[in-house]
Design a protein around this motif. Structure first.
Motif, mmCIF file in Angstrom:
data_model
loop_
_atom_site.group_PDB
_atom_site.id
_atom_site.type_symbol
_atom_site.label_atom_id
_atom_site.label_comp_id
_atom_site.label_asym_id
_atom_site.label_seq_id
_atom_site.Cartn_x
_atom_site.Cartn_y
_atom_site.Cartn_z
ATOM 1 N N GLU A 1 1.028 4.148 -2.720
ATOM 2 C CA GLU A 1 0.592 5.662 -2.341
ATOM 3 C C GLU A 1 1.512 6.424 -2.695
ATOM 4 O O GLU A 1 1.432 7.794 -3.168
ATOM 5 N N SER A 2 2.786 6.095 -2.744
ATOM 6 C CA SER A 2 4.206 6.945 -3.117
ATOM 7 C C SER A 2 3.972 7.122 -4.810
ATOM 8 O O SER A 2 4.259 8.214 -5.238
ATOM 9 N N GLN B 1 1.245 7.143 -6.374
ATOM 10 C CA GLN B 1 -0.053 7.997 -6.559
ATOM 11 C C GLN B 1 0.438 9.483 -6.317
ATOM 12 O O GLN B 1 0.230 10.528 -7.194
ATOM 13 N N GLU B 2 1.074 9.806 -5.354
ATOM 14 C CA GLU B 2 1.872 11.113 -5.000
ATOM 15 C C GLU B 2 2.631 11.500 -6.080
ATOM 16 O O GLU B 2 2.491 12.783 -6.515
ATOM 17 N N ASP C 1 0.979 -1.148 0.136
ATOM 18 C CA ASP C 1 -0.042 -0.019 -0.048
ATOM 19 C C ASP C 1 0.735 1.268 0.059
ATOM 20 O O ASP C 1 0.456 2.277 -0.801
ATOM 21 N N GLN C 2 1.892 1.071 0.841
ATOM 22 C CA GLN C 2 3.125 2.456 0.915
ATOM 23 C C GLN C 2 3.636 2.838 -0.591
ATOM 24 O O GLN C 2 3.776 3.826 -0.912
ATOM 25 N N VAL D 1 -3.820 3.545 -10.581
ATOM 26 C CA VAL D 1 -3.886 3.004 -9.196
ATOM 27 C C VAL D 1 -4.862 1.590 -9.241
ATOM 28 O O VAL D 1 -4.303 0.688 -8.773
#
Length: 281
Positions: free
Chosen positions: A12-13, A15-16, A8-9, A32
């Motif tokens: 998320e990274s 996605q940012e 998940d991390q 995503v």
């Protein structure tokens, strides 16, 4: 050695990172979604080139078309480049250039008219105006947020998307209808198409509402989705003006090759064109 796992991390990274690269909201959501689908398929296994190739091959077996599969591979390859897992990247499926568009998904003007009339006739004024706005300007559904009270009054909307800014002109009839609708809904400024909570309509909401019109309008559901309205605009504009360069600018296409896809004829149209040549007695 580094453990190559999609957590998940990691998602998320990435996605940012996509946000910093100013990718559109729709693109980020799709990337995503595709990456999470790949991660679910892995079931916690470490990422390898071999597993990625197996997943790639499984996409066609699962019924995805080559074009759709390639869009999913693009998301995965993008993640691998971001993580510097270059050796895990896979090649895209080779696509033959399309000569005709799918007739089963070809929305005709009379069908479009029935959708609009059915929407207004059933009291779905907002949906009817959304359909007319997309088809009357050729904008993407994600660009509806730029249709504001200010834009309607000025007759032009400035769209900033995918790192580009372009101006969308709004015709007199559309402007009149947009301003009247905003006044009726007591929208003084900002976005015109809002939910009851005051937020912008999502692509999914618009798609779902359009699908619910199909039966009453007598239009095949396979033909009814927001992007098809953009295709109808492109076909109609080109038929009226015959200027593919200007059409590409209006649609916001960087390459005319992309615009050509919108102008593909159906197999039946091509047959009529061949018959009109008069080369066979």
């Amino acid at each position: 050695m580094e453990q190559r796992r999609i957590t998940d991390q990691v998602v998320e990274s990435y996605q940012e990172y996509l946000c910093r690269e100013e990718k559109s909201r729709g693109t980020i959501e799709k990337y995503v979604r595709d990456i999470r689908s790949f991660a679910a398929w892995l079931s916690g296994q470490e990422v390898t080139k071999e597993l990625t190739v197996r997943w790639k091959e499984g996409l066609l077996e699962a019924g995805y078309g080559p074009g759709t599969a390639n869009s999913m591979l693009s998301a995965i390859n993008g993640l691998f480049s971001f993580l510097d897992w270059q050796d895990c990247r896979v090649k895209f499926f080779k696509l033959q250039r399309r000569l005709f568009r799918d007739e089963s998904k070809d929305l005709e003007q009379n069908e479009y008219r029935r959708l609009v009339e059915t929407a207004y006739g059933s009291g779905k004024e907002r949906l009817g105006l959304v359909i007319e706005t997309i088809c009357g300007t050729g904008i993407r559904v994600s660009e509806l947020e730029y249709i504001t009270v200010e834009a309607a009054k000025a007759g032009r909307a400035e769209v900033a998307l995918k790192g580009k800014i372009r101006v969308i002109m709004l015709g007199k009839q559309l402007r009149r209808k947009l301003i009247a609708f905003a006044k009726k809904k007591k929208i003084i400024s900002g976005q015109i198409f809002l939910t009851r909570n005051g937020t912008g309509l999502s692509r999914r909401q618009i798609w779902a509402e359009m699908k619910r019109l199909c039966a009453a309008a007598g239009v095949e559901a396979s033909k009814v989705f927001p992007h098809n309205l953009r295709h109808l605009f492109a076909k109609t504009f080109y038929k009226a003006h015959g200027d593919i360069v200007k059409l590409a600018d209006v649609l916001g296409h960087t390459s005319i090759d992309t615009t050509r896809i919108y102008l593909l004829t159906t197999g039946a149209e091509h047959m009529r064109q061949l018959d009109c040549l008069g080369l066979v007695s």
